[in-house]
Design a protein around this motif. Structure first.
Motif, PDB file in Angstrom:
ATOM      1  N   ASP A 225       0.932  -1.149  -0.059  1.00  0.00           N
ATOM      2  CA  ASP A 225      -0.093   0.187  -0.096  1.00  0.00           C
ATOM      3  C   ASP A 225       0.786   1.320   0.031  1.00  0.00           C
ATOM      4  O   ASP A 225       2.035   1.193   0.592  1.00  0.00           O
ATOM      5  CB  ASP A 225      -0.980   0.036   1.190  1.00  0.00           C
ATOM      6  N   GLY A 226       0.359   2.068  -0.766  1.00  0.00           N
ATOM      7  CA  GLY A 226       1.095   3.516  -0.603  1.00  0.00           C
ATOM      8  C   GLY A 226       2.320   3.955  -1.342  1.00  0.00           C
ATOM      9  O   GLY A 226       2.727   2.822  -2.352  1.00  0.00           O
ATOM     10  N   LEU A 227       3.023   4.624  -1.136  1.00  0.00           N
ATOM     11  CA  LEU A 227       4.319   5.025  -1.721  1.00  0.00           C
ATOM     12  C   LEU A 227       5.674   4.249  -1.380  1.00  0.00           C
ATOM     13  O   LEU A 227       5.470   3.955  -0.254  1.00  0.00           O
ATOM     14  CB  LEU A 227       4.666   6.675  -1.572  1.00  0.00           C
ATOM     15  N   PRO A 228       6.689   4.038  -2.092  1.00  0.00           N
ATOM     16  CA  PRO A 228       7.629   3.538  -2.035  1.00  0.00           C
ATOM     17  C   PRO A 228       8.338   4.292  -0.775  1.00  0.00           C
ATOM     18  O   PRO A 228       7.983   5.392  -0.431  1.00  0.00           O
ATOM     19  CB  PRO A 228       8.615   3.435  -3.223  1.00  0.00           C
ATOM     20  N   TYR A 229       9.395   3.414   0.040  1.00  0.00           N
ATOM     21  CA  TYR A 229       9.924   4.153   1.206  1.00  0.00           C
ATOM     22  C   TYR A 229      11.164   3.506   1.491  1.00  0.00           C
ATOM     23  O   TYR A 229      11.539   2.378   0.956  1.00  0.00           O
ATOM     24  CB  TYR A 229       9.256   4.121   2.236  1.00  0.00           C
ATOM     25  N   HIS A 230      12.072   3.887   2.231  1.00  0.00           N
ATOM     26  CA  HIS A 230      13.251   3.492   2.788  1.00  0.00           C
ATOM     27  C   HIS A 230      12.677   2.613   4.040  1.00  0.00           C
ATOM     28  O   HIS A 230      12.097   3.412   5.007  1.00  0.00           O
ATOM     29  CB  HIS A 230      14.440   4.572   3.113  1.00  0.00           C
ATOM     30  N   GLU A 231      13.276   1.352   4.289  1.00  0.00           N
ATOM     31  CA  GLU A 231      13.017   0.512   5.312  1.00  0.00           C
ATOM     32  C   GLU A 231      13.947   0.531   6.422  1.00  0.00           C
ATOM     33  O   GLU A 231      15.067  -0.087   5.851  1.00  0.00           O
ATOM     34  CB  GLU A 231      12.307  -0.615   4.853  1.00  0.00           C
ATOM     35  N   TRP A 232      13.935   0.862   7.560  1.00  0.00           N
ATOM     36  CA  TRP A 232      15.035   0.783   8.388  1.00  0.00           C
ATOM     37  C   TRP A 232      14.944  -0.382   9.493  1.00  0.00           C
ATOM     38  O   TRP A 232      13.791  -0.363  10.150  1.00  0.00           O
ATOM     39  CB  TRP A 232      15.084   2.103   9.315  1.00  0.00           C
ATOM     40  N   PHE A 233      15.720  -1.260   9.515  1.00  0.00           N
ATOM     41  CA  PHE A 233      15.666  -2.570  10.407  1.00  0.00           C
ATOM     42  C   PHE A 233      16.592  -2.302  11.647  1.00  0.00           C
ATOM     43  O   PHE A 233      18.004  -1.918  11.440  1.00  0.00           O
ATOM     44  CB  PHE A 233      16.267  -3.780   9.603  1.00  0.00           C
ATOM     45  N   ILE A 234      15.811  -1.890  12.749  1.00  0.00           N
ATOM     46  CA  ILE A 234      16.565  -1.539  14.152  1.00  0.00           C
ATOM     47  C   ILE A 234      16.524  -2.778  15.134  1.00  0.00           C
ATOM     48  O   ILE A 234      15.543  -2.752  15.486  1.00  0.00           O
ATOM     49  CB  ILE A 234      16.507   0.045  14.350  1.00  0.00           C
ATOM     50  N   GLU A 235      17.616  -2.920  15.725  1.00  0.00           N
ATOM     51  CA  GLU A 235      17.693  -3.754  16.916  1.00  0.00           C
ATOM     52  C   GLU A 235      17.823  -2.762  18.256  1.00  0.00           C
ATOM     53  O   GLU A 235      18.802  -2.253  18.087  1.00  0.00           O
ATOM     54  CB  GLU A 235      18.451  -5.061  16.933  1.00  0.00           C
ATOM     55  N   PHE A 236      16.883  -2.824  18.827  1.00  0.00           N
ATOM     56  CA  PHE A 236      17.087  -1.712  20.082  1.00  0.00           C
ATOM     57  C   PHE A 236      17.501  -2.577  21.454  1.00  0.00           C
ATOM     58  O   PHE A 236      16.848  -3.551  21.622  1.00  0.00           O
ATOM     59  CB  PHE A 236      15.602  -0.975  20.273  1.00  0.00           C
ATOM     60  N   GLU A 237      18.181  -1.780  22.164  1.00  0.00           N
ATOM     61  CA  GLU A 237      18.498  -2.196  23.557  1.00  0.00           C
ATOM     62  C   GLU A 237      17.595  -1.498  24.254  1.00  0.00           C
ATOM     63  O   GLU A 237      16.724  -2.265  24.946  1.00  0.00           O
ATOM     64  CB  GLU A 237      19.894  -1.869  23.777  1.00  0.00           C
ATOM     65  N   ASN A 238      17.306  -0.155  24.198  1.00  0.00           N
ATOM     66  CA  ASN A 238      16.543   0.834  25.067  1.00  0.00           C
ATOM     67  C   ASN A 238      15.559   0.976  23.770  1.00  0.00           C
ATOM     68  O   ASN A 238      16.086   1.814  22.975  1.00  0.00           O
ATOM     69  CB  ASN A 238      17.125   1.491  25.697  1.00  0.00           C
ATOM     70  N   GLU A 239      14.254   0.814  23.865  1.00  0.00           N
ATOM     71  CA  GLU A 239      13.409   1.238  22.780  1.00  0.00           C
ATOM     72  C   GLU A 239      12.989   2.587  22.965  1.00  0.00           C
ATOM     73  O   GLU A 239      12.668   2.981  24.081  1.00  0.00           O
ATOM     74  CB  GLU A 239      12.142   0.303  22.590  1.00  0.00           C
ATOM     75  N   PRO A 240      12.451   3.352  21.880  1.00  0.00           N
ATOM     76  CA  PRO A 240      12.034   4.590  22.016  1.00  0.00           C
ATOM     77  C   PRO A 240      10.563   4.431  22.441  1.00  0.00           C
ATOM     78  O   PRO A 240       9.743   3.513  22.290  1.00  0.00           O
ATOM     79  CB  PRO A 240      12.005   5.063  20.682  1.00  0.00           C
ATOM     80  N   ASP A 241      10.096   5.723  23.389  1.00  0.00           N
ATOM     81  CA  ASP A 241       8.524   5.557  23.729  1.00  0.00           C
ATOM     82  C   ASP A 241       7.450   5.759  22.497  1.00  0.00           C
ATOM     83  O   ASP A 241       6.605   4.927  22.396  1.00  0.00           O
ATOM     84  CB  ASP A 241       8.508   6.613  24.740  1.00  0.00           C
ATOM     85  N   ASN A 242       8.094   6.492  21.396  1.00  0.00           N
ATOM     86  CA  ASN A 242       7.460   6.480  20.321  1.00  0.00           C
ATOM     87  C   ASN A 242       8.074   6.486  18.927  1.00  0.00           C
ATOM     88  O   ASN A 242       9.090   7.247  18.693  1.00  0.00           O
ATOM     89  CB  ASN A 242       6.849   7.942  20.462  1.00  0.00           C
ATOM     90  N   LEU A 243       7.725   5.128  18.442  1.00  0.00           N
ATOM     91  CA  LEU A 243       8.875   4.893  17.046  1.00  0.00           C
ATOM     92  C   LEU A 243       8.560   5.937  16.147  1.00  0.00           C
ATOM     93  O   LEU A 243       9.295   6.016  15.214  1.00  0.00           O
ATOM     94  CB  LEU A 243       8.202   3.349  16.869  1.00  0.00           C
ATOM     95  N   GLU A 244       7.185   6.307  15.970  1.00  0.00           N
ATOM     96  CA  GLU A 244       6.914   7.280  14.798  1.00  0.00           C
ATOM     97  C   GLU A 244       7.727   8.430  14.943  1.00  0.00           C
ATOM     98  O   GLU A 244       8.014   8.973  13.970  1.00  0.00           O
ATOM     99  CB  GLU A 244       5.307   7.463  14.532  1.00  0.00           C
ATOM    100  N   ASP A 245       7.591   9.022  16.172  1.00  0.00           N
ATOM    101  CA  ASP A 245       8.618   9.994  16.592  1.00  0.00           C
ATOM    102  C   ASP A 245       9.986  10.194  16.181  1.00  0.00           C
ATOM    103  O   ASP A 245      10.667  10.987  15.446  1.00  0.00           O
ATOM    104  CB  ASP A 245       8.420  10.700  18.042  1.00  0.00           C
ATOM    105  N   LEU A 246      10.573   8.836  16.629  1.00  0.00           N
ATOM    106  CA  LEU A 246      11.861   8.513  16.029  1.00  0.00           C
ATOM    107  C   LEU A 246      11.994   8.524  14.344  1.00  0.00           C
ATOM    108  O   LEU A 246      13.019   9.120  14.005  1.00  0.00           O
ATOM    109  CB  LEU A 246      12.382   7.043  16.651  1.00  0.00           C
ATOM    110  N   ALA A 247      11.359   8.000  13.970  1.00  0.00           N
ATOM    111  CA  ALA A 247      11.299   7.833  12.311  1.00  0.00           C
ATOM    112  C   ALA A 247      11.370   9.191  11.707  1.00  0.00           C
ATOM    113  O   ALA A 247      11.961   9.398  10.747  1.00  0.00           O
ATOM    114  CB  ALA A 247      10.079   6.800  11.947  1.00  0.00           C
ATOM    115  N   SER A 248      10.257   9.925  12.357  1.00  0.00           N
ATOM    116  CA  SER A 248      10.180  11.376  11.840  1.00  0.00           C
ATOM    117  C   SER A 248      11.635  12.272  12.094  1.00  0.00           C
ATOM    118  O   SER A 248      12.009  13.078  11.233  1.00  0.00           O
ATOM    119  CB  SER A 248       9.208  12.034  12.703  1.00  0.00           C
ATOM    120  N   LYS A 249      12.123  11.912  13.094  1.00  0.00           N
ATOM    121  CA  LYS A 249      13.323  12.879  13.536  1.00  0.00           C
ATOM    122  C   LYS A 249      14.309  12.258  12.602  1.00  0.00           C
ATOM    123  O   LYS A 249      15.391  12.905  11.897  1.00  0.00           O
ATOM    124  CB  LYS A 249      13.886  12.661  14.873  1.00  0.00           C
TER     125      LYS A 249
END
Length: 498
Positions: free
Chosen positions: A405-429
């Motif tokens: 669905d939707g437009l193409p994008y860059h896909e980031w695969f991240i293994e977190f030790e300490n995860e962000p509270d808000n994943l969308e906010d991190l992606a936006s930054k």
């Protein structure tokens, strides 16, 4: 202070003085290396084929020797592997450093009696520069470890064959042998999980002062130590004050390391390659690593932005500029000529010449013409997590060209030790930093060709499981931090967090 550490400080300062003598005469030093290489190799098969005896200037050299990769020199290397001498360099090599090839299977990189000492000397000098700057050599009284490949070597028609780190293990100076861990027997273990467990056993009660290796594998070692003791690394090894690493940009791992260690320490970066020891960090106060101009390597550079052009600009050291991303080309006393090792570098200083590694010329994303490079994704991630408690264990980036669905994008695969509270906010930054750095990416986002990047959370240990699944677990193997295809990304779908 022991006698050994007392003697080390004046020796370190003397070595630093000698090194800066050639570093402060860079062009004269490189001209001397250039002439030496041509003279030594003029009667080799390659030298005869490329008319070395009539090459007088660098322009002559460029006209006679094209830029090669392993495939370009493979016909010559095959002759050496078959037992022939005087092919790329005088005589036969001492060793072949075995590395993984992308198109040709295993690669056999020659190491000669002239080139091998430069590997050892540069690694030693990196520690001596740290000693001289800190005026402290107390680390020599403790134990040191380098997490490396097996030192067991094969025989290939009279030439020893192994991984570079395993070959280097045969050159530990006598005065450090008593300080060196793990044991020879443990170092020879091939299975990485078994090896690290044994390393933990052998080191857990020792006074470790220097630890070295590729960050992702040292991280695994640290985690096993902490699991076994319930203590931080600084509690287990109170005299461990600096970490030596090479092969990757350390910044994405730094937060995680300092959490595991439990205190801030110093870091010494190296740039060793099977093809030659290129640079090492000469100061804790300056950015970049000191380019080794006096180590039997004559350097050339091609702007990365032109590399795939028909006639790219090809220059020697005297014409490089700060802030330009270059593909680094080597000519060496191991007989590599016009050799592209695939790395890109940027100069941080020209007095003396210091560089930082910015990525791989083949590791980029340009599925839509954006030409995103490793330096940009690393900076974007660092910008986004700076000042937060987020810790990253590992990551890689790939294009998603055909989403459901939707437009193409860059896909980031991240293994977190300490995860962000808000994943969308991190992606936006991260996305904002990418757009600020790369105008093509910015245009594609604002032009609605791409949608902003999407993060996929890899489960804890997922990258290690991935490396095991492709038979590249441990040793000097590294995850590419970006690629222009889905080869890694599609397999990583099996290791995502539920």
């Amino acid at each position: 202070m022991s006698v050994k550490s007392k003697l080390a400080i004046p020796f370190a300062k003397q070595v630093r003085k000698q090194v800066y003598k050639w570093a402060n005469n860079p062009h004269k030093t490189q001209e001397k290396v250039f002439k030496y290489l041509l003279k030594k190799a003029k009667n080799t098969a390659f030298g005869i084929d490329h008319d070395f005896k009539n090459i007088k200037t660098y322009n002559d050299f460029k006209n006679h020797v094209k830029v090669n990769d392993y495939e370009g020199l493979k016909s010559y290397v095959d002759r050496i592997v078959a037992g022939e001498k005087d092919v790329l360099w005088k005589g036969k090599p001492l060793y072949f450093a075995k590395t993984s090839g992308t198109t040709s299977g295993a690669k056999y990189i020659p190491i000669t009696k002239e080139s091998m000492p430069t590997h050892i000397k540069a690694a030693r000098n990196a520690l001596l520069f740290y000693t001289a700057e800190k005026n402290d050599a107390s680390f020599v009284n403790g134990k040191m470890i380098f997490l490396q490949g097996s030192p067991v070597l094969e025989d290939k028609n009279g030439v020893k064959l192994g991984r570079l780190s395993g070959i280097a293990a045969h050159y530990v100076p006598n005065y450090l042998l008593k300080n060196r861990l793990p044991s020879w027997e443990t170092n020879c273990i091939e299975d990485w999980d078994t090896k690290v467990d044994k390393v933990v056993e052998e080191t857990i009660n020792e006074d470790m002062t220097v630890i070295s290796g590729i960050p992702s594998w040292v991280q695994m070692y640290f985690e096993k130590l902490i699991d076994k003791t319930g203590k931080s690394i600084s509690e287990i090894f109170p005299n461990f004050n600096f970490f030596v690493y090479g092969g990757v940009n350390f910044e994405p791992y730094k937060n995680k390391f300092e959490t595991l260690i439990g205190k801030k320490i110093d870091y010494v970066e190296l740039y060793p390659a099977s093809e030659g020891f290129i640079a090492y960090q000469d100061s804790q106060k300056e950015k970049g690593m000191l380019l080794q101009l006096n180590s039997g390597i004559f350097y050339e550079f091609i702007p990365a932005s032109e590399f795939f052009d028909e006639n790219p600009t090809r220059i020697s050291l005297k014409d490089v500029q700060l802030g330009v991303n270059y593909v680094i080309i080597l000519n060496t006393s191991a007989g590599l000529w016009g050799y592209n090792i695939g790395d890109t570098v940027e100069f941080t200083s020209t007095k003396p010449y210091r560089i930082k590694v910015t990525g791989r010329i083949k590791h980029f994303i340009s599925a839509f013409g954006e030409h995103v490079i490793g330096k940009e994704v690393e900076k974007a991630l660092n910008d986004a997590i700076k000042g937060t408690s987020i810790n990253i264990s590992e990551f890689t980036v790939a294009p998603q060209v055909n989403p459901k669905d939707g437009l193409p994008y860059h896909e980031w695969f991240i293994e977190f030790e300490n995860e962000p509270d808000n994943l969308e906010d991190l992606a936006s930054k991260i996305d904002a930093s990418m757009q600020a750095q790369n105008v093509y990416y910015f245009d594609l986002i604002t032009g609605k060709i791409l949608q902003p990047l999407i993060i996929r959370k890899v489960k804890k240990g997922g990258f290690h499981e991935y490396m095991k699944s492709i038979g590249k677990f441990g040793g000097q193997n590294k995850i590419p931090q970006l690629s222009d295809n889905r080869k890694i990304a599609d397999v990583l779908q099996n290791f995502l967090k539920a």
